[in-house]
Scaffold this active site. Structure first.
Site, PDB file in Angstrom:
ATOM      1  N   LYS A 168      10.885 -28.509  29.852  1.00  0.00           N
ATOM      2  CA  LYS A 168      11.193 -27.594  28.741  1.00  0.00           C
ATOM      3  C   LYS A 168      12.681 -27.282  28.696  1.00  0.00           C
ATOM      4  O   LYS A 168      13.265 -27.167  27.619  1.00  0.00           O
ATOM      5  CB  LYS A 168      10.402 -26.305  28.889  1.00  0.00           C
ATOM      6  CG  LYS A 168       8.926 -26.509  28.615  1.00  0.00           C
ATOM      7  CD  LYS A 168       8.225 -25.179  28.574  1.00  0.00           C
ATOM      8  CE  LYS A 168       6.777 -25.298  28.910  1.00  0.00           C
ATOM      9  NZ  LYS A 168       5.948 -25.890  27.942  1.00  0.00           N
ATOM     10  N   GLU A 173      13.089 -16.206  27.822  1.00  0.00           N
ATOM     11  CA  GLU A 173      13.201 -16.201  26.365  1.00  0.00           C
ATOM     12  C   GLU A 173      12.814 -14.826  25.857  1.00  0.00           C
ATOM     13  O   GLU A 173      12.016 -14.132  26.493  1.00  0.00           O
ATOM     14  CB  GLU A 173      12.194 -17.201  25.752  1.00  0.00           C
ATOM     15  CG  GLU A 173      12.662 -18.619  25.749  1.00  0.00           C
ATOM     16  CD  GLU A 173      11.650 -19.563  25.092  1.00  0.00           C
ATOM     17  OE1 GLU A 173      10.559 -19.125  24.690  1.00  0.00           O
ATOM     18  OE2 GLU A 173      11.978 -20.751  24.998  1.00  0.00           O
ATOM     19  N   HIS A 221      -5.254 -20.917  25.220  1.00  0.00           N
ATOM     20  CA  HIS A 221      -4.381 -22.051  24.918  1.00  0.00           C
ATOM     21  C   HIS A 221      -5.152 -23.318  24.564  1.00  0.00           C
ATOM     22  O   HIS A 221      -4.627 -24.424  24.620  1.00  0.00           O
ATOM     23  CB  HIS A 221      -3.388 -22.301  26.053  1.00  0.00           C
ATOM     24  CG  HIS A 221      -2.539 -21.076  26.316  1.00  0.00           C
ATOM     25  ND1 HIS A 221      -1.553 -20.682  25.456  1.00  0.00           N
ATOM     26  CD2 HIS A 221      -2.591 -20.162  27.301  1.00  0.00           C
ATOM     27  CE1 HIS A 221      -1.009 -19.563  25.917  1.00  0.00           C
ATOM     28  NE2 HIS A 221      -1.618 -19.217  27.027  1.00  0.00           N
ATOM     29  N   ARG A 240       2.815 -37.530  22.405  1.00  0.00           N
ATOM     30  CA  ARG A 240       1.565 -38.311  22.329  1.00  0.00           C
ATOM     31  C   ARG A 240       0.921 -38.095  20.963  1.00  0.00           C
ATOM     32  O   ARG A 240       1.358 -37.237  20.192  1.00  0.00           O
ATOM     33  CB  ARG A 240       0.586 -37.799  23.394  1.00  0.00           C
ATOM     34  CG  ARG A 240       0.293 -36.314  23.185  1.00  0.00           C
ATOM     35  CD  ARG A 240      -0.858 -35.775  23.984  1.00  0.00           C
ATOM     36  NE  ARG A 240      -1.228 -34.455  23.500  1.00  0.00           N
ATOM     37  CZ  ARG A 240      -0.656 -33.313  23.856  1.00  0.00           C
ATOM     38  NH1 ARG A 240       0.329 -33.307  24.735  1.00  0.00           N
ATOM     39  NH2 ARG A 240      -1.079 -32.168  23.345  1.00  0.00           N
TER      40      ARG A 240
HETATM   41  C1  MV4 Z   1       6.049 -17.960  23.569  1.00  0.00           C
HETATM   42  C2  MV4 Z   1       5.360 -16.847  23.034  1.00  0.00           C
HETATM   43  C3  MV4 Z   1       6.103 -15.769  22.645  1.00  0.00           C
HETATM   44  N1  MV4 Z   1       7.451 -15.758  22.802  1.00  0.00           N
HETATM   45  N2  MV4 Z   1       7.379 -17.925  23.688  1.00  0.00           N
HETATM   46  C4  MV4 Z   1       2.193 -20.435  24.865  1.00  0.00           C
HETATM   47  C5  MV4 Z   1       2.053 -21.877  25.202  1.00  0.00           C
HETATM   48  C6  MV4 Z   1       3.416 -22.453  25.229  1.00  0.00           C
HETATM   49  N3  MV4 Z   1       3.441 -23.720  24.579  1.00  0.00           N
HETATM   50  C7  MV4 Z   1       4.270 -21.439  24.532  1.00  0.00           C
HETATM   51  N4  MV4 Z   1       3.500 -20.251  24.362  1.00  0.00           N
HETATM   52  C8  MV4 Z   1       4.059 -19.123  23.891  1.00  0.00           C
HETATM   53  N5  MV4 Z   1       5.408 -19.057  23.976  1.00  0.00           N
HETATM   54  C9  MV4 Z   1       8.057 -16.840  23.322  1.00  0.00           C
HETATM   55  N6  MV4 Z   1       9.373 -16.807  23.478  1.00  0.00           N
HETATM   56  C10 MV4 Z   1       3.981 -16.915  22.910  1.00  0.00           C
HETATM   57  C11 MV4 Z   1       3.323 -18.053  23.346  1.00  0.00           C
HETATM   58  C12 MV4 Z   1       1.899 -18.027  23.155  1.00  0.00           C
HETATM   59  C13 MV4 Z   1       1.265 -18.931  22.303  1.00  0.00           C
HETATM   60  C14 MV4 Z   1       1.982 -19.912  21.642  1.00  0.00           C
HETATM   61  C15 MV4 Z   1       1.360 -20.792  20.810  1.00  0.00           C
HETATM   62  C16 MV4 Z   1      -0.005 -20.694  20.610  1.00  0.00           C
HETATM   63  C17 MV4 Z   1      -0.737 -19.741  21.262  1.00  0.00           C
HETATM   64  C18 MV4 Z   1      -0.119 -18.853  22.110  1.00  0.00           C
HETATM   65  C19 MV4 Z   1      -0.867 -17.877  22.773  1.00  0.00           C
HETATM   66  C20 MV4 Z   1      -0.233 -17.008  23.612  1.00  0.00           C
HETATM   67  C21 MV4 Z   1       1.142 -17.090  23.814  1.00  0.00           C
END
Ligand code: MV4
Length: 491
Positions: A115, A199, A234, A291
């Site tokens: 990342k 972040e 997730h 992918r």
């Molecule tokens: C975040 C966020 C809030 N703020 N980043 C969760 C999985 C990963 N791919 C990134 N994720 C998140 N990153 C910041 N700066 C909230 C999430 C997140 C989330 C993101 C996408 C879909 C579902 C989610 C469920 C909880 C938290």
């Protein structure tokens, strides 16, 4: 390319083989001992058993799979999703064996696999990022200063993490040091890499991703977005394309940002750029998935391209053959993941046999599955039974069709997420398009499904009654079921 080996199982293995067949390409299946009777084994031109059921003794054995490809005379390997699909070392070994990896280069996969690496790579390419650090945290005092300037809450993320693993919200400065240390030790234990970064925490975001395609000649296009906010732990449950909340202007900006992400890693093949989107439609790059994704069919339905065919053409070195301007959105598509999970019981996996299994048919309905009536759902793998995709001229038509398709689906023997699909399709917030990643947490409770299940039970009882009366040859009478849409007549 005359023969490809599919290093996967289940619906995606079948999905890839169907396209290969249309292109006149022979297929080789690999399978574990748990999958001897699986449909992907029967569909392939050849099939080779590669080991016992656990994935690390079969579907994850990259070297073994490469030797099977060489022995069977395959020219290429398609990895599907999951398993070896994002393993850069595997992609590199495939190439070193003189075979074609149907996917991006090992180098692109490596950049996007980290990342921090991904954020650094895209930072010079005009891609919006969540405010935060772009390097692994070394000095806690320094990091604390940055967190203070961003403002709490902040999120600590593991560079090697994925699917929400290794994330931690820090609500106040007093928790900062402790949280960083815990995130680092968790990341080390889970991924063997303790790099973490911070972040700004975006509360209640939407998860919207952009499908991109790039060829090996530097051309990259975007195939618009998929809205994937409806998820639990997730795990996505419902996806759709296009998103109901984007404006044409934001769609274009996100698409162009996604193309820039791809260009930042010299990307070719099919890829997905994930963004967090807030309620003011500010969007931030999260990560790139290198992918084909589970939910790719909704994109296929709205753009009219077979993404596996495009992957194969790109891997053969062909040019895309179309420009961004030639790509348009046609209609609306929704996908429901039909999983062997019980929405009444915290979505816990429900294993067993598909005692009855009949898929819905008809205009605007697509089912990507790999099961037949009487089959067992193997416990070793992903509990997804099928992907139910509906499409229509408008979003409302796709919703109405999804409701119809769910009601036509017949699954007994195991609990599935079909009932959750009905719940969502009838929910005001879903219908209005007014939802984010908190949809399930905010609106769903098992009690709200009980009525639906009662209706289903009544429907089954009325159906059984109807069959009984037919055999008895009794007088005709219309039975009206008031709580469901079943209306039965007996002659
Ligand atoms: C975040 C966020 C809030 N703020 N980043 C969760 C999985 C990963 N791919 C990134 N994720 C998140 N990153 C910041 N700066 C909230 C999430 C997140 C989330 C993101 C996408 C879909 C579902 C989610 C469920 C909880 C938290």
């Amino acid at each position: 390319m005359k023969k490809i080996l599919i290093a996967n199982r289940g619906e995606i293995a079948l999905r890839v083989m169907r396209t290969a067949k249309e292109m006149g390409i022979k297929t080789v299946a690999v399978f574990s001992e748990a999958d001897r009777k699986a449909l992907h084994v029967r569909y392939a031109d050849e099939a080779v058993c590669i080991g016992p059921p656990p994935s690390n003794q079969s579907y994850l054995l990259g070297d073994k799979i490469i030797s099977v490809a060489l022995e069977t005379g395959a020219d290429a390997i398609h990895p599907g999703y999951g398993f070896l699909s994002e393993n850069a070392n595997f992609a590199r070994k495939v190439k070193e064996a003189g075979l074609i990896f149907i996917g991006p280069s090992a180098e692109s996969m490596e950049v996007m696999g980290s990342k921090i690496g991904a954020k650094q790579a895209v930072s010079k390419f005009n891609v919006p990022l969540v405010p935060g650090t772009q390097e692994a945290l070394r000095d806690v005092a320094e990091a604390k200063k940055i967190a203070n300037s961003i403002g709490y809450p902040v999120l600590v993320k593991a560079s090697a993490g994925g699917g929400g693993k290794g994330m931690r919200v820090v609500n106040a400065e007093s928790e900062f040091e402790e949280s960083i240390r815990m995130a680092q030790s968790e990341a080390l234990a889970s991924f063997g890499d303790d790099s973490v970064f911070i972040e700004k925490f975006v509360g209640s975001p939407k998860h919207i991703e952009i499908q991109v395609l790039g060829d090996q000649h530097g051309n990259v296009v975007y195939l618009f977005e998929r809205e994937c906010s409806i998820q639990r732990r997730h795990q996505k449950l419902i996806e759709e394309a296009p998103s109901s909340c984007l404006t044409p202007a934001v769609r274009k900006l996100m698409g162009e940002a996604a193309v820039n992400v791809a260009k930042a890693s010299n990307y070719y093949g099919a890829g997905t750029v994930e963004f967090l989107v807030d309620h003011e439609l500010n969007f931030y790059f999260l990560e790139m998935n290198t992918r084909l994704q589970v939910e790719h069919p909704v994109t296929e339905q709205i753009v009219g391209l077979d993404l596996v065919k495009e992957q194969i053409r790109i891997a053969r070195g062909e040019t895309l053959g179309y420009t961004q301007d030639e790509l348009k959105i046609h209609g609306h598509a929704i996908e429901l993941r039909v999983c062997a999970e019980d929405p009444m019981n915290n979505f816990l996996p429900d294993i067993g046999k598909l005692v009855s299994y009949k898929t819905p048919q008809g205009y605007g309905v697509r089912v990507d599955d790999s099961f037949e009536e009487g089959m067992e759902i193997p416990i070793q793998y992903d509990p997804m039974i099928a992907k139910l995709i509906t499409f229509g001229a408008t979003r409302q038509e796709a919703i109405d069709r999804m409701k119809r398709a769910i009601s036509d689906y017949r699954i007994s023997g195991i609990e599935t997420t079909l009932s959750f699909g009905t719940f969502a399709m009838n929910h005001e917030a879903y219908v209005k398009g007014d939802f984010d990643t908190k949809f399930i947490e905010k609106y769903f409770s098992p009690d709200l499904l009980k009525k639906t299940n009662t209706e289903l039970n009544e429907a089954a009882a009325f159906s059984a009654g109807n069959i009984f009366f037919q055999y008895e040859g009794k007088e005709t009478k219309t039975i009206e079921n008031t709580s469901s849409n079943w209306q039965l007549r007996r002659k």
